[in-house]
Design an enzyme around this catalytic site. Structure first.
Site, short mmCIF file in Angstrom:
data_model
loop_
_atom_site.label_atom_id
_atom_site.label_comp_id
_atom_site.label_asym_id
_atom_site.label_seq_id
_atom_site.Cartn_x
_atom_site.Cartn_y
_atom_site.Cartn_z
CB CYS A 104 24.37 21.83 3.99
SG CYS A 104 26.03 21.13 3.79
CB CYS A 196 24.97 16.48 -2.06
SG CYS A 196 24.92 16.80 -0.28
#
Length: 344
Positions: A104, A196
């Site tokens: 990410c 997440c």
């Protein structure tokens, strides 16, 4: 070293401070990142990436309102799925251990967002990571308990000159206090999750539900191929695992390999003196002697490096335990980050 010393001087003339794109998540770290830069006089644009349904876009917007800075919501759900979630699922399907946070950071926070910063005519990109950039070099944070330099090892020299990391000299407690002193709405916000997009931590169920992968039961074997038991799907096992194997051999037993071709969990020796790393990129000049971290929270271990075509070999004086294919090896010289790559 003070924050003012760490941040670049004005580059746009005596009457115009540099313009900075600040990445906001709705959490306290990125909010204080924006606060510190605003207090230094930078022109700011706050940007929140809409990565998935759990993103706190409203929290990020509230922070921008409190700090009186422009807010942008960047819609990148499809890019996040392709670059991060698909990678995450594919690695597990191939019996490797992924690190979605690094992917990410590489493709989204310091990939797409650099392009956004450029489109908005920003001079710098800023995030709430705990690490330091000093004179174009990447260093560990002062607060070693929060240090995130490991997940930033891919940054290039060019990117380092365009990146601001204001939190590198602070502890987490100091950041919390700064948020409270400024009455920021996120001052008491909980810590973010490691994965997440999978908040409950049940990543095996997440992959099964979203990708229709079937992780079939198979054999648990020793290194000679003798069948010792049955596993319930490779995704439920990790290199170095000892508990929950359902096999009793009268001595400590560890997972040393996951074979996706034969659908086998292999038990045996998890210690080695050599680790091979692919796709390695040096930030600094190559070193033959340095230290490495093979996991995010691992302590640095002294090693010798050797280049073999496009593979870096790491050699250790003492055996190290359970290096996991798919994870990242990051090299250091003290607090200085030298580079990193993927364990293969």
């Amino acid at each position: 070293m003070s924050l003012k010393q760490l941040l670049p001087a004005c580059t746009n003339g005596p009457d115009k401070m540099p313009k900075v794109l600040v990445e906001l998540s709705g959490g306290v770290d990125s909010a204080v990142c924006a606060l510190l830069l605003k207090n230094q006089g930078y022109e700011l644009v706050g940007a929140c990436m809409d990565l998935h349904e759990s993103v706190d876009a409203q929290g990020a917007k509230n922070i921008c309102k409190q700090l009186d800075i422009e807010f942008r919501l960047i819609e990148v759900r499809s890019e996040f799925t392709k670059n991060v979630i698909d990678y995450f699922a594919s690695e597990y399907r191939s019996a490797r251990t992924p690190n979605p946070c690094i992917m990410c950071n590489k493709t989204m926070k310091f990939g797409i967002m650099y392009d956004v910063a450029k489109d908005l005519a920003c001079d710098f990109l800023a995030t709430g990571h705990y690490a330091r950039i000093v004179d174009g070099h990447l260093y560990k944070a002062t607060d070693t308990a929060k240090d995130q330099s490991y997940v930033l090892h891919f940054l290039t020299k060019e990117q380092l000159t365009k990146t601001l990391l204001p939190l590198g000299e602070y502890t987490k407690n100091q950041i919390r206090q700064l948020a409270k002193d400024a009455n920021l709405s996120c001052a008491e916000a909980a810590e973010s999750q490691d994965i997440c997009f999978c908040e409950d931590g049940k990543y095996a169920d997440y992959i099964k539900d979203h990708y229709n992968y079937n992780f079939e039961p198979g054999d648990i074997v020793d290194e000679e191929g003798h069948v010792l038991g049955t596993h319930n799907g490779l995704i439920n096992y990790t290199i170095g695992q000892r508990k929950g194997l359902g096999v009793a051999l009268g001595e400590p037993t560890y997972v040393c390999k996951l074979d996706s071709q034969k659908n086998q969990v292999i038990l045996g020796n998890v210690s080695t003196n050599t680790v091979h790393v692919k796709n390695f990129k040096w930030i600094e000049k190559p070193r033959k002697t340095c230290e490495t971290k093979l996991r995010y929270r691992q302590k640095q271990i002294k090693c010798q490096t050797k280049t073999n075509n496009d593979i870096i070999e790491l050699h250790f004086d003492e055996p190290i335990t359970a290096p996991a294919p798919g994870q990242f090896a990051v090299l250091y010289e003290g607090d200085l980050v030298l580079g990193g790559g993927t364990i293969c």
